[in-house]
Every structure is written in C-alpha cells, then in structure tokens.
Design a protein around this motif. Structure first.
Motif, PDB file in Angstrom:
ATOM      1  N   GLN A 178      13.436  -2.509  -2.545  1.00  0.00           N
ATOM      2  CA  GLN A 178      14.288  -1.374  -2.917  1.00  0.00           C
ATOM      3  C   GLN A 178      14.408  -1.256  -4.432  1.00  0.00           C
ATOM      4  O   GLN A 178      14.402  -0.147  -4.978  1.00  0.00           O
ATOM      5  N   ALA A 179      14.525  -2.398  -5.116  1.00  0.00           N
ATOM      6  CA  ALA A 179      14.602  -2.376  -6.580  1.00  0.00           C
ATOM      7  C   ALA A 179      13.321  -1.810  -7.186  1.00  0.00           C
ATOM      8  O   ALA A 179      13.359  -1.017  -8.146  1.00  0.00           O
ATOM      9  N   ASP A 180      12.160  -2.215  -6.632  1.00  0.00           N
ATOM     10  CA  ASP A 180      10.872  -1.704  -7.137  1.00  0.00           C
ATOM     11  C   ASP A 180      10.778  -0.193  -6.945  1.00  0.00           C
ATOM     12  O   ASP A 180      10.332   0.537  -7.844  1.00  0.00           O
ATOM     13  N   VAL A 181      11.197   0.277  -5.773  1.00  0.00           N
ATOM     14  CA  VAL A 181      11.153   1.713  -5.501  1.00  0.00           C
ATOM     15  C   VAL A 181      12.136   2.450  -6.411  1.00  0.00           C
ATOM     16  O   VAL A 181      11.849   3.550  -6.889  1.00  0.00           O
ATOM     17  N   GLY A 182      13.295   1.844  -6.670  1.00  0.00           N
ATOM     18  CA  GLY A 182      14.267   2.456  -7.563  1.00  0.00           C
ATOM     19  C   GLY A 182      13.719   2.654  -8.958  1.00  0.00           C
ATOM     20  O   GLY A 182      13.925   3.710  -9.585  1.00  0.00           O
ATOM     21  N   ARG A 183      13.003   1.645  -9.482  1.00  0.00           N
ATOM     22  CA  ARG A 183      12.406   1.763 -10.811  1.00  0.00           C
ATOM     23  C   ARG A 183      11.335   2.860 -10.826  1.00  0.00           C
ATOM     24  O   ARG A 183      11.255   3.657 -11.762  1.00  0.00           O
ATOM     25  N   LEU A 184      10.527   2.882  -9.770  1.00  0.00           N
ATOM     26  CA  LEU A 184       9.500   3.923  -9.678  1.00  0.00           C
ATOM     27  C   LEU A 184      10.149   5.304  -9.599  1.00  0.00           C
ATOM     28  O   LEU A 184       9.691   6.250 -10.252  1.00  0.00           O
ATOM     29  N   ALA A 185      11.189   5.422  -8.805  1.00  0.00           N
ATOM     30  CA  ALA A 185      11.884   6.708  -8.652  1.00  0.00           C
ATOM     31  C   ALA A 185      12.408   7.205  -9.984  1.00  0.00           C
ATOM     32  O   ALA A 185      12.318   8.400 -10.308  1.00  0.00           O
ATOM     33  N   ASP A 186      12.948   6.286 -10.800  1.00  0.00           N
ATOM     34  CA  ASP A 186      13.478   6.681 -12.104  1.00  0.00           C
ATOM     35  C   ASP A 186      12.362   7.153 -13.024  1.00  0.00           C
ATOM     36  O   ASP A 186      12.466   8.209 -13.665  1.00  0.00           O
ATOM     37  N   SER A 241       0.833  -1.217   0.000  1.00  0.00           N
ATOM     38  CA  SER A 241       0.000   0.000   0.000  1.00  0.00           C
ATOM     39  C   SER A 241       0.862   1.260   0.000  1.00  0.00           C
ATOM     40  O   SER A 241       0.473   2.286  -0.583  1.00  0.00           O
ATOM     41  N   VAL A 242       2.027   1.178   0.653  1.00  0.00           N
ATOM     42  CA  VAL A 242       2.948   2.317   0.653  1.00  0.00           C
ATOM     43  C   VAL A 242       3.435   2.581  -0.770  1.00  0.00           C
ATOM     44  O   VAL A 242       3.469   3.738  -1.232  1.00  0.00           O
ATOM     45  N   LEU A 243       3.794   1.529  -1.477  1.00  0.00           N
ATOM     46  CA  LEU A 243       4.269   1.691  -2.854  1.00  0.00           C
ATOM     47  C   LEU A 243       3.179   2.298  -3.730  1.00  0.00           C
ATOM     48  O   LEU A 243       3.454   3.147  -4.576  1.00  0.00           O
ATOM     49  N   ARG A 244       1.928   1.884  -3.531  1.00  0.00           N
ATOM     50  CA  ARG A 244       0.817   2.445  -4.314  1.00  0.00           C
ATOM     51  C   ARG A 244       0.661   3.946  -4.042  1.00  0.00           C
ATOM     52  O   ARG A 244       0.406   4.730  -4.954  1.00  0.00           O
ATOM     53  N   LYS A 245       0.821   4.326  -2.787  1.00  0.00           N
ATOM     54  CA  LYS A 245       0.739   5.750  -2.446  1.00  0.00           C
ATOM     55  C   LYS A 245       1.861   6.530  -3.129  1.00  0.00           C
ATOM     56  O   LYS A 245       1.650   7.633  -3.633  1.00  0.00           O
ATOM     57  N   TRP A 246       3.036   5.917  -3.153  1.00  0.00           N
ATOM     58  CA  TRP A 246       4.193   6.594  -3.749  1.00  0.00           C
ATOM     59  C   TRP A 246       4.073   6.688  -5.267  1.00  0.00           C
ATOM     60  O   TRP A 246       4.662   7.569  -5.879  1.00  0.00           O
ATOM     61  N   GLN A 247       3.321   5.751  -5.864  1.00  0.00           N
ATOM     62  CA  GLN A 247       3.088   5.837  -7.308  1.00  0.00           C
ATOM     63  C   GLN A 247       2.252   7.069  -7.646  1.00  0.00           C
ATOM     64  O   GLN A 247       2.377   7.633  -8.731  1.00  0.00           O
ATOM     65  N   ALA A 248       1.424   7.473  -6.704  1.00  0.00           N
ATOM     66  CA  ALA A 248       0.577   8.646  -6.922  1.00  0.00           C
ATOM     67  C   ALA A 248       1.275   9.933  -6.508  1.00  0.00           C
ATOM     68  O   ALA A 248       1.044  10.994  -7.097  1.00  0.00           O
TER      69      ALA A 248
END
Length: 298
Positions: free
Chosen positions: A38-46, A11-18
């Motif tokens: 961390q890898a998933d967040v890195g891809r989203l960050a990019d 759910s945190v990752l979904r919030k960060w996608q928005a």
C-alpha cells in the motif's frame, strides 16, 4: 464486497506505473495488499497524480472511495493540496459534486481541515454554511472553541457567518458567542442572534433574551418574541403577554398574538382532556359502586 482470488503482484505495480488503474480495480486490490505494498502504491499515486484524476471523476463513488483509500499513504504536502482542492469544490454549482466533496472530507476527517474550512466559510459567502458545518461537526467541540475565540476580532460580515455556523453546529460555546452578539451595535447581528437562540437555546432563555425583547429595533424585538414563543415554554407566556400589551409595533404584536393564541388553544384542549378523563373516572366509579348482591336461598 467480495474479492475472490484477487492478488496484488509486482507485475500489477509495473502495469500501474505505465497506466493509472480504474478506481474499481484499485478498490478491488487494496484490501489484499500488505502495508508495504500500500505504501508503494501510495508513492506511485502521488508521483503520477492519481488523486487529482480521481477527484475529476467526482461524484463517482468509486473514485471517492479510491481517493480515501490512498489518503493515508500520501505524503503530507500531497494531503494538504488534496484538502485545498476538496474545500474548493464545496461552493461548486453542482449539488452532487458539493455533496460528494463534503462526504469525502468527512471520510478523511483530518484535523488540518478545521482552520481552512472556517476561513473559507467566513470569507466567502458562496460557501454553503450547512455543508461546511456538516464537515466541521466531525471534529466535535474544536470548531466551536475556535469560533468563540475569533468572534470578537472579526468584521460584521464574518460575525454574521459565525452565527450561521453555530446555528448549524450548536457547540457548547454557542452561548458565549451569543452573549457578544446580543449586545452588538449592528441591528442585523442582534436580529440573527435572536434567531440563532432558537437553534441553540442558551440556559435561562427568558433572562438571556430580555435585552432583545426591549430592543430599539422592531424586527429584533419580534425575532426575540418568536424565539421565546418557540422555545420558552409556558414560562414565556407572561413575557409575550406583556410585550403584546405594551409594544406599539404591529410586527411584535402579531408575533406575540400568534403564540398566545396557540397557547390558549393548547390550554383549552388540555382542560377538555382533563375534564373528559375526570368524567370517565366518575362514571366508572358510580357504575362499580353499590353493585346489588344476589340473594341466596334460606
């Protein structure tokens, strides 16, 4: 930093996608993520451009730390773009921003930095040599070897910048570069070489600087004498005395005289200290000798 019961969930990752998280929130959750998270967040960050947004907040420390945390998880092209942006901040007018960019580059310590940093420092005089050298120093002798290889083939302005950089870095290859520099046709390079020898003295300094002590330019001879006075020790005294006696240039004479007078003062102080020590030992010896023995009764 204490993270308490902080958890990273889908759910945190979904919030960060928005919405991009604040740097403090990312730093709070980053240590409790596993490698895949961390890898998933890195891809989203990019994809969402988080690193660029964090860079815009520099010199905020949390923004810098968040960028450094994301760095290993970013794709190669994003890393290279980020490096270019950081290098571009090094000549910024803001001291705080320049320092923050340098500190972030140091925390990243990626060897892909070496070549673009050297190119930037040599091509653009707006770059702070001390700051660029501070980052390059993290890579040991590699920058020095590169500078040694390129020195003979660059123009005088770039050679001047190389001498300034090695004065800060003090690499093992400094003597090799200075051997070229003391023979340069341009007097400003020979002058800078003489001064740089004080920052990174080559072996056999007196012999090394002999050509510059006899240089045709007054200011070069004066700079060579100054370096000898600062770094040559007592072995430089005869050289400075000879230069003082024969050189007609006031700048050279005054430079030599200043160091010769300091050396004479130090010598006089040492003599006085030695004589005082000898006097104290002599008094002590006299006082301890021939001490009368107490008579004993018969």
């Amino acid at each position: 930093m204490l993270f308490g019961s902080a958890k990273f969930t889908p759910s945190v990752l979904r919030k960060w996608q928005a919405k991009q998280p604040k740097a403090a929130r990312l730093l709070q959750l980053w240590p409790v993520m596993n490698e895949q998270e961390q890898a998933d967040v890195g891809r989203l960050a990019d994809l969402a451009g988080w690193p660029q947004a964090y860079l815009a907040l520099l010199p905020d420390k949390e923004a810098a730390q968040a960028t450094a945390a994301l760095w290993p998880k970013l794709p190669a092209d994003a890393q290279e773009n980020l490096l270019k942006r950081l290098i571009g901040l090094l000549p910024d007018k803001s001291d705080a921003l320049r320092q923050a960019a340098a500190d972030l580059l140091l925390s990243i310590s990626d060897e892909r930095l070496i070549s673009p940093l050297i190119v930037a420092a040599l091509k653009d005089e707006t770059y702070d040599v001390a700051l660029v050298s501070k980052v390059l120093a993290a890579f040991g002798e590699k920058p020095g070897r590169i500078l040694s290889m390129v020195y003979p083939s660059v123009n005088n302005a770039e050679k001047k910048r190389i001498l300034q950089v090695i004065g800060q870095l003090r690499p093992a290859t400094a003597t090799e570069i200075l051997q070229y520099a003391i023979l340069e046709p341009a007097a400003e390079l020979r002058l800078l070489a003489a001064k740089t020898c004080a920052l990174t003295p080559p072996p056999n300094l007196l012999d090394f600087l002999a050509p510059l002590v006899q240089d045709e330019e007054n200011n070069v001879r004066a700079a060579a004498c100054e370096t000898l006075g600062r770094c040559g020790g007592t072995a430089a005294v005869p050289v400075l005395q000879a230069a003082f006696d024969r050189d007609e240039a006031w700048t050279v004479k005054s430079m030599c005289a200043s160091f010769l007078s300091k050396w004479e003062e130090q010598l006089a102080e040492q003599i006085m200290l030695d004589e005082g020590e000898l006097h104290s030992k002599l008094v002590e010896k006299i006082e301890s000798a021939d001490v009368p023995q107490e008579r004993t009764g018969s």
